[in-house]
Design a protein around this motif. Structure first.
Motif, mmCIF file in Angstrom:
data_model
loop_
_atom_site.group_PDB
_atom_site.id
_atom_site.type_symbol
_atom_site.label_atom_id
_atom_site.label_comp_id
_atom_site.label_asym_id
_atom_site.label_seq_id
_atom_site.Cartn_x
_atom_site.Cartn_y
_atom_site.Cartn_z
ATOM 1 N N GLY A 201 -10.374 -38.977 12.944
ATOM 2 C CA GLY A 201 -10.600 -37.455 12.752
ATOM 3 C C GLY A 201 -9.356 -36.645 13.302
ATOM 4 O O GLY A 201 -9.076 -35.746 12.554
ATOM 5 N N GLU A 202 -8.958 -36.914 14.297
ATOM 6 C CA GLU A 202 -7.837 -36.382 14.912
ATOM 7 C C GLU A 202 -6.598 -36.373 14.377
ATOM 8 O O GLU A 202 -6.034 -35.264 13.827
ATOM 9 N N LEU A 203 -6.324 -37.798 14.014
ATOM 10 C CA LEU A 203 -4.841 -37.612 13.466
ATOM 11 C C LEU A 203 -4.822 -37.179 11.900
ATOM 12 O O LEU A 203 -3.899 -36.687 11.754
ATOM 13 N N ASP A 204 -5.996 -37.528 11.027
ATOM 14 C CA ASP A 204 -5.835 -37.134 9.694
ATOM 15 C C ASP A 204 -6.555 -35.647 9.618
ATOM 16 O O ASP A 204 -6.708 -35.379 8.307
ATOM 17 N N GLU A 205 -6.931 -35.068 10.822
ATOM 18 C CA GLU A 205 -7.444 -33.976 10.634
ATOM 19 C C GLU A 205 -8.625 -33.554 9.877
ATOM 20 O O GLU A 205 -8.847 -32.876 8.996
#
Lengths: 231, 231
Positions: A201-205
């Motif tokens: 969720g963080e990396l791919d926003e």
DNA sequence: TGTACATCAGTGAACGCGCGTTCACTGATGTAC
DNA sequence: TGTACATCAGTGAACGCGCGTTCACTGATGTAC
């Protein structure tokens, strides 16, 4: 037996090929990995790469194996940096190492945990073992903590059907080093899945913009996991 | 105003293009989507597709928007099929719908939640709203349950730093329909992330082989979530 | 209702591009005597 | 140590391929009078 100049240069070139490949994947996505563009970047002709890898898939496999091992090395180092009896500290350190590695190596992370490259089929023989190392680091911590009475496995994880129970027992039996609880296997799967969800969720926003940058989102959930497990 | 024959045929062809595109993505991965191969499959020439979509990226965007909406429709239907006051039932139904949709539409799932297609940049204007619908379905259930005292938000989610708190408040304020708890926003993010982690592990086979097929792995974790939230 | 014109779906040829891989080769490095 | 030979890294040309997109076109559908 000292290595010849040729052998040394060869090893260095092999490493350089992989580095350039990772660089390009980081920029344009794992799927657009191309031998020709790697060669171009390196100032070589494309056919020269065939001296180092029999084909494109072999290079991808090498990158995948390297990535799994690099991640596992990070987690193991984080684990080893803590007191053996400090299960909470070990878990938190390893979880943070997982996130840090993913942020520092987004291309490798996408390669091993992202959507598979179309047309590429990973040779199980080569990738299963390095892939398992990561899970084992987390699994050992949780299992040892449970055995030591320093971790409470949630009740739901003890209510597997006979079929699922059989699979879990089989997996637990595959690890000879320790007495492994089958509920601990289940717990490990879920924790690993949860860590991935957060990092993804963080990396791919996929969360709201700006919300995950600081790492606090990750830390809070790690705390919640520890609370839940009384770890 | 009745639609002309031309308009009807045009609408059908547009749908067919998208269907064939999804079929091909399901077979060869989202990244290898190709206008020429779609046209070939449909028995048309490639340039004809330009009557329907200005370029390849526009087709991808349409597919993404459709996928988000299709998923959100599924979740909303699952939610609507339960008694409003039955928060546990609504959550379980929506979670199951999420998994079911992903299993039934792996190509679409990979498209919206998998590694982005290299070179393609999603136009935020068109995709943000449909993407948000999914999160809102889950968010409303959790928030309403919390307001009704039928759900206990874990303690850790109340300990955000001022910075994070500000972002959460902002997000909560964006939803006019209800009084939204900022801790509930956080909870929703984490639950969504957790559901994704489970489905990802199952679809891409990152857990042990055979272990997830039955859906029991998913169900157990949903139960654990409900236990934890006293839902 | 019939005719003239406008709209639009779809075609086939062509553009320039980058790709993985094969091949016959050159020239440098390493090895055996 | 010097020479003859084998090994191997790397080259440039070529293969066949599929791609997105543009263009000038044909022929069918829809519309205005």
């Amino acid at each position: 037996m000292a290595k010849t100049r040729r052998e040394r240069v060869r090893a260095e070139t092999t490493i350089e090929i992989k580095e350039v490949a990772l660089q390009q994947m980081a920029q344009q996505g794992a799927a657009s990995l191309s031998l020709r563009s790697i060669a171009r970047e390196m100032g070589m002709s494309a056919p020269a790469l065939y001296r180092y890898f029999p084909d494109r898939d072999a290079l991808v496999t090498a990158l995948i194996v390297d990535a799994y091992n690099s991640l596992a090395d990070s987690l193991e180092a984080a684990n080893d940096g803590q007191d053996v009896g400090n299960y909470n500290g070990r878990f938190r350190a390893v979880a943070q190492a997982y996130r840090n590695w993913a942020l520092a190596h987004p291309a490798e992370y996408a390669l091993i945990y992202g959507t598979p490259i179309p047309g590429y089929i990973a040779p199980r023989d080569e990738t299963v073992m390095p892939a398992a190392r990561t899970n084992l680091v987390i699994g050992f911590i949780l299992n040892e903590a449970a055995q030591a009475g320093k971790l409470t496995i949630p009740d739901a994880y003890f209510h597997a059907s006979p079929d699922l129970q059989a699979v879990l027992d089989e997996l637990a039996a595959m690890i000879p080093e320790e007495d492994v609880l089958s509920a601990g296997v289940l717990l490990t799967i879920y924790i690993f899945s949860r860590l991935h969800g957060l990092v993804w969720g963080e990396l791919d926003e996929h969360f709201a913009p700006k919300i995950a940058d600081s790492g606090e989102l990750f830390e809070i959930e790690i705390s919640e996991i520890c609370d839940r497990l009384k770890l």
